[in-house]
Design an enzyme around this catalytic site. Structure first.
Site, mmCIF file in Angstrom:
data_model
loop_
_atom_site.group_PDB
_atom_site.id
_atom_site.type_symbol
_atom_site.label_atom_id
_atom_site.label_comp_id
_atom_site.label_asym_id
_atom_site.label_seq_id
_atom_site.Cartn_x
_atom_site.Cartn_y
_atom_site.Cartn_z
ATOM 1 N N LYS A 152 0.794 -1.243 0.000
ATOM 2 C CA LYS A 152 0.000 0.000 0.000
ATOM 3 C C LYS A 152 0.825 1.293 0.000
ATOM 4 C CE LYS A 152 -1.975 -1.597 3.672
ATOM 5 N NZ LYS A 152 -2.831 -2.019 4.801
ATOM 6 N N ASP A 188 -5.625 -5.433 10.701
ATOM 7 C CA ASP A 188 -6.945 -4.779 10.683
ATOM 8 C C ASP A 188 -8.092 -5.769 10.436
ATOM 9 O OD1 ASP A 188 -6.067 -5.120 8.072
ATOM 10 O OD2 ASP A 188 -6.536 -3.102 7.395
HETATM 11 C C1 BGC Z 1 -1.937 -5.821 3.978
HETATM 12 C C2 BGC Z 1 -2.825 -6.529 4.976
HETATM 13 C C3 BGC Z 1 -4.010 -5.660 5.329
HETATM 14 C C4 BGC Z 1 -4.724 -5.185 4.079
HETATM 15 C C5 BGC Z 1 -5.896 -4.277 4.382
HETATM 16 C C6 BGC Z 1 -2.748 -5.343 2.792
HETATM 17 O O1 BGC Z 1 -1.952 -4.580 1.942
HETATM 18 O O2 BGC Z 1 -0.919 -6.669 3.532
HETATM 19 O O3 BGC Z 1 -2.099 -6.860 6.144
HETATM 20 O O4 BGC Z 1 -4.888 -6.389 6.154
HETATM 21 O O5 BGC Z 1 -3.825 -4.517 3.241
HETATM 22 O O6 BGC Z 1 -5.514 -3.130 5.063
#
Ligand code: BGC
Length: 446
Positions: A152, A188
């Site tokens: 992200k 989360d």
């Molecule tokens: C992460 C997860 C997370 C999800 C939603 C992903 O990029 O790897 O750990 O739960 O995003 O936030």
């Protein structure tokens, strides 16, 4: 329009394709859970060390941190009988911190935490804290998690392979002004599940469709081959990290040129392939790439784009929700968006086509998520399961919920019933609940 509809067919996944995706995901989940295949598995199925769901009797005052979506938040939560109250503050994570060093990130978090404690007059208290950290972690316990990769848009150096709890503890110690007991680190999805399960005992899946995408679910401890602890408890929450599904090519048969371009322009090419087809960080860009192609083909805007249209990431995911919120035949929001993008020369036919592209991209995301949830439901094979869901795409897209209900119903085995429940602030309240359950079980805090 007919030509654009034809071009958009590549974004349509048939039920046959979705069922193939379900088989592949199921196999990948089993690989992630099994000791021998875990090291090479793409869907890691990390243990969370959470074995107890809340029973509604959790009480007390907790701090929580929530890092991993668009915002970073600090929260203080009071759990009482049948109610809780919560105050929180959002802090920006400046871009130079998102892509700086791990140390600077943790120093920033600790500083926000200390400021928050001052503002809420708990600076002198020693409180328990739950840390929602929404990136892939190899957990070694409830208070130890080794960062596997950033996702992200984060890319802080020197953090991968390190224990995130230790990173935060060190930053707090460097300041030396506040006392904190870190009782749990969680994802989360886990927070979302826990927060729903507080009220609804059927809640056994937690899902995020926001900036990123991921799901967790309740697995039988016996199936968790990597778990070496106390086997007397029957269940364990598993953080699937399904965003990485497809990293080995498993989704190539349905990926499009737009997906490949989003991936190659990202800071983590080849990684989080399924996430890039679903989540809010990429959805708007997928739409934009399709619009650019159709403009260049002369099918849209009389072949005349705009500087913004041709600029990466200029089509925000929230535009998709706004455009699809217009009533049929009405293009008010669509017109606003196109004007913002410098496309005020768009005709009504252009607007209908833009909406069609948005619908195809968001529907594909909803169907992919549905295939994932149906896979988990079938694997769990429980008669009735509630799915706790959070994230900006699920929350704000006008049709995501309905699309998911319809598609899961088609894909799930007969005899399994499910419902989809919006989780109110899972990352915050969930973190407090995990900390509270840890205290209840007196597992000790770090
Ligand atoms: C992460 C997860 C997370 C999800 C939603 C992903 O990029 O790897 O750990 O739960 O995003 O936030």
């Amino acid at each position: 329009m007919a030509k654009i509809r034809e071009e958009c067919e590549i974004l349509h996944m048939t039920d046959k394709q979705l069922r193939e995706i379900m088989t592949r995901l199921h196999n990948d989940l089993v690989k992630g859970l099994s000791k021998d295949t875990h090291p090479t598995a793409t869907v890691k199925c990390w243990l969370t060390y959470i074995q107890d769901l809340p029973n509604g009797k959790e009480r007390g005052k907790f701090l929580a941190l929530d890092l991993g979506g668009t915002n970073f938040r600090v929260l203080i939560i009071n759990l009482g009988e049948n109610h809780f109250d919560m105050q929180s503050k959002i802090y920006a994570i400046p871009n130079h911190i998102m892509t700086g060093t791990g140390i600077a990130l943790f120093d920033h978090i600790a500083e926000c935490l200390a400021n928050f404690m001052k503002e809420h007059n708990v600076y002198e208290e020693r409180l328990a804290l739950g840390f929602t950290f929404s990136f892939p972690l190899k957990q070694m316990g409830l208070t130890k998690g080794i960062l596997q990769r950033w996702t992200k848009g984060f890319s802080c150096s020197g953090a991968i392979g390190e224990d995130v709890v230790q990173g935060l503890k060190d930053a707090i110690a460097r300041r030396g002004d506040v006392q904190i007991d870190i009782c749990a680190i969680l994802n989360d999805t886990t927070g979302t599940l826990m927060s729903c399960a507080w009220k609804n005992h059927n809640c056994k899946i937690g899902l995020i469709v926001g900036t990123g995408s991921n799901a967790c679910y309740v697995e039988k401890t016996g199936q968790c081959e990597l778990f070496e602890g106390d086997m007397s408890k029957s269940d364990m929450l598993i953080n699937t990290e399904w965003g990485a599904f497809g990293d080995d090519g498993a989704l190539d048969f349905v990926r499009t040129e737009f997906d490949r371009e989003v991936d190659s322009n990202s800071i983590n090419p080849g990684k989080q392939i399924q996430e890039k087809m679903i989540s809010g960080m990429y959805m708007g860009e997928l739409v934009r790439l399709a619009l650019v192609k159709f403009t260049r083909m002369g099918l849209l805007f009389g072949g005349r784009g705009s500087d913004l249209l041709f600029q990466r990431n200029s089509f925000y995911t929230k535009y998709v929700s706004e455009i699809e919120s217009d009533k049929p035949g009405d293009f008010t929001s669509c017109m606003d968006v196109l004007e913002e993008l410098g496309l005020s020369h768009a005709t009504e036919a252009d607007m209908a086509a833009v909406r069609h592209v948005c619908e195809c991209v968001s529907r594909r995301a909803a169907h992919l998520v549905s295939a994932g949830i149906a896979t988990l439901l079938n694997k769990m094979n429980e008669p009735r399961v509630t799915v706790g869901i959070d994230g900006s795409v699920y929350r704000f897209h006008p049709h995501f919920h309905t699309l998911m209900c319809e598609k899961i119903a088609q894909l799930v085995q007969p005899g399994i019933s499910f419902d989809l429940m919006l989780s109110e602030d899972g990352s915050g309240r969930g973190a407090a609940l995990v900390a509270a359950v840890a205290c209840r079980e007196s597992l000790g805090c770090a």
